[in-house]
Design a protein around this motif. Structure first.
Motif, PDB file in Angstrom:
ATOM      1  N   PHE A  25       0.862  -1.181   0.000  1.00  0.00           N
ATOM      2  CA  PHE A  25       0.000   0.000   0.000  1.00  0.00           C
ATOM      3  C   PHE A  25       0.898   1.231   0.000  1.00  0.00           C
ATOM      4  O   PHE A  25       1.739   1.404   0.884  1.00  0.00           O
ATOM      5  CB  PHE A  25      -0.920  -0.015   1.212  1.00  0.00           C
ATOM      6  N   ILE A  26       0.733   2.090  -0.990  1.00  0.00           N
ATOM      7  CA  ILE A  26       1.673   3.184  -1.248  1.00  0.00           C
ATOM      8  C   ILE A  26       1.012   4.523  -0.978  1.00  0.00           C
ATOM      9  O   ILE A  26      -0.046   4.836  -1.538  1.00  0.00           O
ATOM     10  CB  ILE A  26       2.185   3.097  -2.698  1.00  0.00           C
ATOM     11  N   LYS A  27       1.697   5.340  -0.131  1.00  0.00           N
ATOM     12  CA  LYS A  27       1.112   6.617   0.282  1.00  0.00           C
ATOM     13  C   LYS A  27       2.032   7.809   0.042  1.00  0.00           C
ATOM     14  O   LYS A  27       1.656   8.940   0.356  1.00  0.00           O
ATOM     15  CB  LYS A  27       0.749   6.549   1.772  1.00  0.00           C
ATOM     16  N   THR A  28       3.244   7.575  -0.503  1.00  0.00           N
ATOM     17  CA  THR A  28       4.165   8.691  -0.738  1.00  0.00           C
ATOM     18  C   THR A  28       4.722   8.618  -2.155  1.00  0.00           C
ATOM     19  O   THR A  28       4.726   7.544  -2.783  1.00  0.00           O
ATOM     20  CB  THR A  28       5.341   8.677   0.251  1.00  0.00           C
ATOM     21  N   ASN A  29       5.259   9.731  -2.616  1.00  0.00           N
ATOM     22  CA  ASN A  29       5.862   9.775  -3.949  1.00  0.00           C
ATOM     23  C   ASN A  29       7.068   8.845  -4.040  1.00  0.00           C
ATOM     24  O   ASN A  29       7.241   8.143  -5.047  1.00  0.00           O
ATOM     25  CB  ASN A  29       6.299  11.208  -4.282  1.00  0.00           C
ATOM     26  N   ASP A  30       7.901   8.850  -3.026  1.00  0.00           N
ATOM     27  CA  ASP A  30       9.108   8.016  -3.055  1.00  0.00           C
ATOM     28  C   ASP A  30       8.744   6.536  -3.116  1.00  0.00           C
ATOM     29  O   ASP A  30       9.369   5.752  -3.851  1.00  0.00           O
ATOM     30  CB  ASP A  30       9.978   8.289  -1.816  1.00  0.00           C
ATOM     31  N   GLU A  31       7.753   6.141  -2.305  1.00  0.00           N
ATOM     32  CA  GLU A  31       7.308   4.743  -2.339  1.00  0.00           C
ATOM     33  C   GLU A  31       6.772   4.386  -3.726  1.00  0.00           C
ATOM     34  O   GLU A  31       7.029   3.284  -4.242  1.00  0.00           O
ATOM     35  CB  GLU A  31       6.211   4.518  -1.301  1.00  0.00           C
ATOM     36  N   ALA A  32       6.034   5.314  -4.328  1.00  0.00           N
ATOM     37  CA  ALA A  32       5.450   5.048  -5.643  1.00  0.00           C
ATOM     38  C   ALA A  32       6.528   4.905  -6.710  1.00  0.00           C
ATOM     39  O   ALA A  32       6.468   4.004  -7.560  1.00  0.00           O
ATOM     40  CB  ALA A  32       4.496   6.178  -6.012  1.00  0.00           C
ATOM     41  N   ILE A  33       7.531   5.769  -6.673  1.00  0.00           N
ATOM     42  CA  ILE A  33       8.618   5.699  -7.663  1.00  0.00           C
ATOM     43  C   ILE A  33       9.379   4.388  -7.527  1.00  0.00           C
ATOM     44  O   ILE A  33       9.688   3.715  -8.523  1.00  0.00           O
ATOM     45  CB  ILE A  33       9.566   6.908  -7.498  1.00  0.00           C
ATOM     46  N   ALA A  34       9.670   3.999  -6.291  1.00  0.00           N
ATOM     47  CA  ALA A  34      10.378   2.729  -6.059  1.00  0.00           C
ATOM     48  C   ALA A  34       9.559   1.541  -6.553  1.00  0.00           C
ATOM     49  O   ALA A  34      10.088   0.615  -7.187  1.00  0.00           O
ATOM     50  CB  ALA A  34      10.686   2.578  -4.571  1.00  0.00           C
ATOM     51  N   ALA A  35       8.250   1.569  -6.286  1.00  0.00           N
ATOM     52  CA  ALA A  35       7.376   0.474  -6.731  1.00  0.00           C
ATOM     53  C   ALA A  35       7.311   0.413  -8.250  1.00  0.00           C
ATOM     54  O   ALA A  35       7.347  -0.680  -8.847  1.00  0.00           O
ATOM     55  CB  ALA A  35       5.982   0.660  -6.139  1.00  0.00           C
ATOM     56  N   LEU A  36       7.213   1.563  -8.893  1.00  0.00           N
ATOM     57  CA  LEU A  36       7.099   1.583 -10.355  1.00  0.00           C
ATOM     58  C   LEU A  36       8.376   1.078 -11.031  1.00  0.00           C
ATOM     59  O   LEU A  36       8.320   0.529 -12.134  1.00  0.00           O
ATOM     60  CB  LEU A  36       6.752   2.989 -10.839  1.00  0.00           C
ATOM     61  N   LYS A  37       9.511   1.241 -10.381  1.00  0.00           N
ATOM     62  CA  LYS A  37      10.744   0.663 -10.919  1.00  0.00           C
ATOM     63  C   LYS A  37      10.667  -0.861 -10.902  1.00  0.00           C
ATOM     64  O   LYS A  37      11.063  -1.530 -11.864  1.00  0.00           O
ATOM     65  CB  LYS A  37      11.947   1.159 -10.114  1.00  0.00           C
ATOM     66  N   ASP A  38      10.162  -1.404  -9.796  1.00  0.00           N
ATOM     67  CA  ASP A  38       9.981  -2.864  -9.718  1.00  0.00           C
ATOM     68  C   ASP A  38       8.936  -3.333 -10.734  1.00  0.00           C
ATOM     69  O   ASP A  38       9.109  -4.375 -11.381  1.00  0.00           O
ATOM     70  CB  ASP A  38       9.534  -3.263  -8.310  1.00  0.00           C
ATOM     71  N   ILE A  39       7.870  -2.575 -10.850  1.00  0.00           N
ATOM     72  CA  ILE A  39       6.791  -2.931 -11.780  1.00  0.00           C
ATOM     73  C   ILE A  39       7.292  -2.932 -13.222  1.00  0.00           C
ATOM     74  O   ILE A  39       6.959  -3.816 -14.009  1.00  0.00           O
ATOM     75  CB  ILE A  39       5.596  -1.970 -11.601  1.00  0.00           C
ATOM     76  N   SER A  40       8.116  -1.942 -13.567  1.00  0.00           N
ATOM     77  CA  SER A  40       8.651  -1.844 -14.936  1.00  0.00           C
ATOM     78  C   SER A  40       9.523  -3.049 -15.270  1.00  0.00           C
ATOM     79  O   SER A  40       9.627  -3.438 -16.440  1.00  0.00           O
ATOM     80  CB  SER A  40       9.459  -0.558 -15.093  1.00  0.00           C
ATOM     81  N   ALA A  41      10.142  -3.614 -14.265  1.00  0.00           N
ATOM     82  CA  ALA A  41      11.024  -4.761 -14.494  1.00  0.00           C
ATOM     83  C   ALA A  41      10.280  -6.088 -14.483  1.00  0.00           C
ATOM     84  O   ALA A  41      10.867  -7.137 -14.795  1.00  0.00           O
ATOM     85  CB  ALA A  41      12.123  -4.780 -13.436  1.00  0.00           C
ATOM     86  N   ALA A  42       9.000  -6.064 -14.141  1.00  0.00           N
ATOM     87  CA  ALA A  42       8.224  -7.306 -14.046  1.00  0.00           C
ATOM     88  C   ALA A  42       7.969  -7.905 -15.419  1.00  0.00           C
ATOM     89  O   ALA A  42       7.960  -7.208 -16.442  1.00  0.00           O
ATOM     90  CB  ALA A  42       6.898  -7.034 -13.344  1.00  0.00           C
ATOM     91  N   GLU A  43       7.750  -9.210 -15.444  1.00  0.00           N
ATOM     92  CA  GLU A  43       7.482  -9.912 -16.694  1.00  0.00           C
ATOM     93  C   GLU A  43       6.127  -9.495 -17.270  1.00  0.00           C
ATOM     94  O   GLU A  43       5.998  -9.222 -18.462  1.00  0.00           O
ATOM     95  CB  GLU A  43       7.518 -11.422 -16.430  1.00  0.00           C
TER      96      GLU A  43
END
Length: 350
Positions: A25-43
Motif C-alpha cells: 500500500f503506497i502513500k508517498t511519492n518516493d514509495e510510488a517511484i520505487a514500486a514503479l521501478k519494480d513494476i517496470s522490471a516485471a514480466e
C-alpha cells in the motif's frame, strides 16, 4: 490488513484453492517511484483505477454524460517467474505529475482500457500500450449467438478463475476524494488488478488456439485511436461538408427534372425546376414508368412487361440500363444521391 499497513499479505480463493499475494500500500511519492521501478522490471503487469463515483451531493455520476470522477486509486499487479505481487497507490497522497514519467514504459493488461486510459490521461499519465483483455474476449465471442461480447471483469473472473470479486456496487462506489481508505477499499482495488492479470494467461492462450491473434492485435492497435476520438472528437470541415451536400442536392434535383422530362411526369415550380408527380422510391411507380417509357428494354430483359413480383433493386435496374433503359440509369443515379443525403445529410454535422 488495515489502512495503516504498508506491506501486507492478502488471500483470495480461486479454482486452484487459496492464494496468497504480497500487497504493498503506497502513500508517498518516493514509495510510488520505487514500486514503479519494480513494476517496470516485471514480466507481466496489469493496471486498474478506482474513481470517485458520486458528486458532492452524493448522486452517482452518469459516466456517459459526466465521464469518470476524480482518480483515487491506481492498483497494479505484477507476475514474474510465477510470483504475484499487488500494489495500491493512494492518489490522494501520491502526486500524478511525479510518477507520470515512471509509467511511460508500462504495457499493462487491463479490462476496459478506455476507462482507465481516460482517467490517467486527465492527470498527465500515459502508458506505452494497453492490452485490453475485454477486447480479447470480445474477439473470441465475435459472431456467437446470444452472447454479450463485452463481459464485465467480475463475471469473467468468476467464470474462468472461480474468483469472486466482492464489492461491485457498494465498495466500488464508496471511494471519496480524500477520506482515508479502508482495508476493504484497498483489498477491492487490489483484487481487480489481480483478477485482470490472472485472466491474461487463459484468455491469451484461447486467442492463440482460436487462431485470431492477428485480429486481436489489430483491435488492440485501433483501440487507442478510437478512444482518442471519443475523448477529443475529430477535425471536421462543417462548412465544406455542407457545401458538398448542397452540390449533391442540386444534382438530385437535376436528376428528378430529367426523370420528369422522360416520363412526362412533372410540372414546373416557382424556381423553374420540374417536380416529379411520381415517386422514384416507390417500386410500384418505378415498374409503371419503366413499362410505359422503356418498354423495349424491359421486354428485352424479361420477355414481357414488369409485373408486381419483379424486383426493382439496383441489380435489376443495372440489367435494364445495360439493355438501353435511360430511365433505369437515372433511377440508379437518383438512389445514390438520395441515399447519401439521407445518411450524411444536415444532421450528420450534429
Amino acid at each position: 490488513m488495515t489502512h495503516q499497513d504498508t506491506n501486507s499479505t492478502m488471500e483470495f480463493q480461486t479454482n486452484d484453492g487459496t492464494k496468497q499475494t504480497a500487497l504493498t500500500f503506497i502513500k508517498t511519492n518516493d514509495e510510488a517511484i520505487a514500486a514503479l521501478k519494480d513494476i517496470s522490471a516485471a514480466e507481466f503487469c496489469s493496471l486498474d483505477t478506482e474513481t470517485v463515483a458520486r458528486d458532492e451531493l452524493g448522486n452517482l455520476r452518469d459516466l456517459d454524460v459526466d465521464g469518470p470522477g476524480d482518480l483515487r486509486v491506481i492498483s497494479i499487479a505484477t507476475l514474474t517467474d510465477g510470483v504475484l505481487n499487488a500494489y495500491v497507490l493512494d492518489m490522494s497522497m501520491v502526486e500524478a505529475s511525479v510518477i507520470a514519467p515512471h509509467m511511460t514504459t508500462l504495457k499493462p493488461f487491463a479490462w476496459n482500457a478506455n476507462f482507465d486510459e481516460t482517467v490517467l490521461l486527465r492527470y498527465g499519465m500515459e502508458v506505452a500500450l494497453w492490452e485490453d483483455l475485454m477486447l480479447y474476449q470480445a474477439c473470441l465471442k465475435q459472431g456467437a449467438v446470444g452472447i454479450n461480447w463485452y463481459t464485465g471483469l467480475a463475471q469473467s473472473a468468476k467464470d474462468r478463475l472461480g474468483l469472486e470479486i466482492e464489492g461491485k456496487g457498494d465498495i466500488q462506489l464508496s471511494y471519496t476524494k480524500e477520506d482515508e481508505l479502508s482495508s476493504d477499499q484497498i483489498f477491492y482495488a487490489a483484487i481487480d488488478a489481480i483478477a485482470t492479470l490472472l485472466l491474461a494467461a487463459p484468455i491469451t492462450a484461447e486467442v492463440e488456439e482460436a487462431g485470431i491473434a492477428k485480429a486481436v492485435e489489430l483491435e488492440i492497435g485501433a483501440r487507442s485511436f478510437i478512444s482518442s476520438m471519443q475523448r477529443e472528437g475529430v477535425p471536421f470541415d462543417s462548412e465544406g461538408w455542407l457545401n458538398f451536400l448542397r452540390e449533391k442536392k442540386e444534382k438530385l434535383m437535376d436528376v428528378e427534372s430529367r426523370l420528369a422530362e422522360i416520363t412526362d411526369g412533372g410540372q414546373s415550380n416557382l424556381f423553374g425546376d420540374i417536380e416529379l408527380s411520381w415517386k422514384p422510391t416507390s417500386s410500384v411507380d418505378v415498374r409503371k414508368m419503366l413499362n410505359e417509357h422503356n418498354t423495349t428494354a424491359v421486354k428485352s430483359v424479361h420477355g414481357r412487361l414488369l409485373e408486381k413480383a419483379d424486383s426493382t433493386d439496383n441489380d435489376s435496374l443495372k440489367e435494364l440500363a445495360n439493355a438501353g433503359s435511360n430511365l433505369a440509369e437515372l433511377l440508379m443515379e437518383h438512389r445514390n444521391y438520395a441515399k447519401l443525403l439521407s445518411t450524411y445529410g444536415d444532421s450528420f454535422v450534429q
